[in-house]
Design an enzyme around this catalytic site. Structure first.
Site, mmCIF file in Angstrom:
data_model
loop_
_atom_site.group_PDB
_atom_site.id
_atom_site.type_symbol
_atom_site.label_atom_id
_atom_site.label_comp_id
_atom_site.label_asym_id
_atom_site.label_seq_id
_atom_site.Cartn_x
_atom_site.Cartn_y
_atom_site.Cartn_z
ATOM 1 N N LYS A 9 9.992 7.490 70.528
ATOM 2 C CA LYS A 9 8.816 7.880 71.328
ATOM 3 C C LYS A 9 7.601 8.193 70.455
ATOM 4 O O LYS A 9 6.509 7.710 70.699
ATOM 5 C CB LYS A 9 9.098 9.156 72.144
ATOM 6 C CG LYS A 9 10.238 9.088 73.102
ATOM 7 C CD LYS A 9 10.344 10.375 73.911
ATOM 8 C CE LYS A 9 10.638 11.622 73.112
ATOM 9 N NZ LYS A 9 11.950 11.656 72.462
ATOM 10 N N ARG A 84 10.206 17.030 80.250
ATOM 11 C CA ARG A 84 11.599 16.917 79.807
ATOM 12 C C ARG A 84 12.556 17.546 80.802
ATOM 13 O O ARG A 84 13.769 17.546 80.550
ATOM 14 C CB ARG A 84 11.759 17.628 78.471
ATOM 15 C CG ARG A 84 11.956 16.694 77.271
ATOM 16 C CD ARG A 84 11.822 17.552 76.040
ATOM 17 N NE ARG A 84 12.501 17.075 74.883
ATOM 18 C CZ ARG A 84 11.863 16.665 73.780
ATOM 19 N NH1 ARG A 84 10.561 16.613 73.721
ATOM 20 N NH2 ARG A 84 12.557 16.322 72.721
ATOM 21 N N ARG A 125 15.425 10.196 58.888
ATOM 22 C CA ARG A 125 14.010 10.403 59.220
ATOM 23 C C ARG A 125 13.379 11.466 58.317
ATOM 24 O O ARG A 125 14.000 12.479 58.005
ATOM 25 C CB ARG A 125 13.898 10.866 60.674
ATOM 26 C CG ARG A 125 12.492 11.309 61.048
ATOM 27 C CD ARG A 125 12.283 11.338 62.517
ATOM 28 N NE ARG A 125 12.832 12.523 63.164
ATOM 29 C CZ ARG A 125 12.643 12.789 64.456
ATOM 30 N NH1 ARG A 125 11.945 11.964 65.215
ATOM 31 N NH2 ARG A 125 13.175 13.877 64.990
HETATM 32 P P1 AMP Z 1 10.616 16.673 69.658
HETATM 33 O O1 AMP Z 1 9.681 16.736 68.496
HETATM 34 O O2 AMP Z 1 9.999 15.994 70.849
HETATM 35 O O3 AMP Z 1 11.968 16.125 69.308
HETATM 36 O O4 AMP Z 1 10.847 18.199 70.113
HETATM 37 C C1 AMP Z 1 11.427 19.142 69.245
HETATM 38 C C2 AMP Z 1 11.921 20.336 70.028
HETATM 39 O O5 AMP Z 1 10.807 20.982 70.691
HETATM 40 C C3 AMP Z 1 12.883 20.005 71.154
HETATM 41 O O6 AMP Z 1 14.222 19.868 70.682
HETATM 42 C C4 AMP Z 1 12.703 21.226 72.064
HETATM 43 O O7 AMP Z 1 13.367 22.374 71.538
HETATM 44 C C5 AMP Z 1 11.216 21.477 71.953
HETATM 45 N N1 AMP Z 1 10.485 20.713 73.013
HETATM 46 C C6 AMP Z 1 9.670 19.638 72.817
HETATM 47 N N2 AMP Z 1 9.175 19.215 73.976
HETATM 48 C C7 AMP Z 1 9.701 20.019 74.935
HETATM 49 C C8 AMP Z 1 9.582 20.072 76.354
HETATM 50 N N3 AMP Z 1 8.838 19.202 77.030
HETATM 51 N N4 AMP Z 1 10.262 21.059 77.010
HETATM 52 C C9 AMP Z 1 10.997 21.960 76.332
HETATM 53 N N5 AMP Z 1 11.172 21.951 75.010
HETATM 54 C C10 AMP Z 1 10.528 20.987 74.302
#
Ligand code: AMP
Length: 179
Positions: A9, A84, A125
């Site tokens: 993404k 999410r 990564r």
């Molecule tokens: P990401 O960088 O998108 O993988 O997000 C890293 C972490 O941030 C996730 O594992 C969640 O703990 C938190 N997070 C990111 N986006 C959301 C969301 N929309 N709702 C809740 N937690 C989020």
């Protein structure tokens, strides 16, 4: 853009953002920057992030409402990793309807990728500690080892890109986001 962690993404969102000249809005990046700046919001998010779970909906939705209120999103924006949960999806619908002039999403894109590939990708990564750009040490390494091609800041391994946390994040995706 929706999809499991590591599906791609962020990479796609950044490419689309530069092509269409609209901001890339990643809730994960926003939380990481709050964590780094030791804000109250960062404190609220840190335990869920460290465990591979989701930050509570009210905290996440308030942060996105604030971000979508900024002037740079008027010509459009790309959401990466939000919504999410079903609660977040409903909140987004409400936020867009209430905005002036009323906005709507053009597309919701699900990025699909098999779990075995995701695990490999997340293990190799590295991300830029400053601009958030992603690299893969095997398939997309930086030009100079350990240094971001775009802004020359050091690359780091995300704290949640460890095998047990990756498994928890995939389970969270299946249980709370896939629906
Ligand atoms: P990401 O960088 O998108 O993988 O997000 C890293 C972490 O941030 C996730 O594992 C969640 O703990 C938190 N997070 C990111 N986006 C959301 C969301 N929309 N709702 C809740 N937690 C989020």
């Amino acid at each position: 853009l929706l999809g499991a962690p590591g599906a791609g993404k962020g990479t796609i969102a950044q490419q689309l953002g530069s092509r269409y000249r609209v901001p890339w809005i990643s809730t994960g990046e926003l939380f990481r920057s709050h964590l780094a700046n030791q804000t109250e919001l960062g404190r609220l998010a840190s335990a869920s992030m460290a465990a591979g779970g989701l930050v509570p909906d009210d905290v996440t939705c308030a942060m996105i409402a604030d971000r979508l209120d900024r002037p740079d999103v008027r010509q459009g924006f790309i959401l990466d990793g939000f919504p999410r949960t079903c609660v977040q999806a409903d909140a987004l619908t409400g936020l867009l309807a209430a905005s002036s002039p009323g906005r709507c999403l053009d597309q919701a894109i699900v990025v699909k990728c098999p779990d075995c590939l995701i695990i490999d990708r997340l293990r190799s990564r590295r991300v830029c500690s400053s601009c958030g750009r992603s690299f893969n040490m095997v398939t997309r390494p930086p030009r100079e080892p350990g240094i971001c091609d775009a802004c020359s800041s050091p690359l780091i391994r995300r704290a949640d890109d460890q095998p047990d946390i990756i498994a928890a994040r995939l389970a969270t995706y299946r249980e709370q986001t896939a629906p």
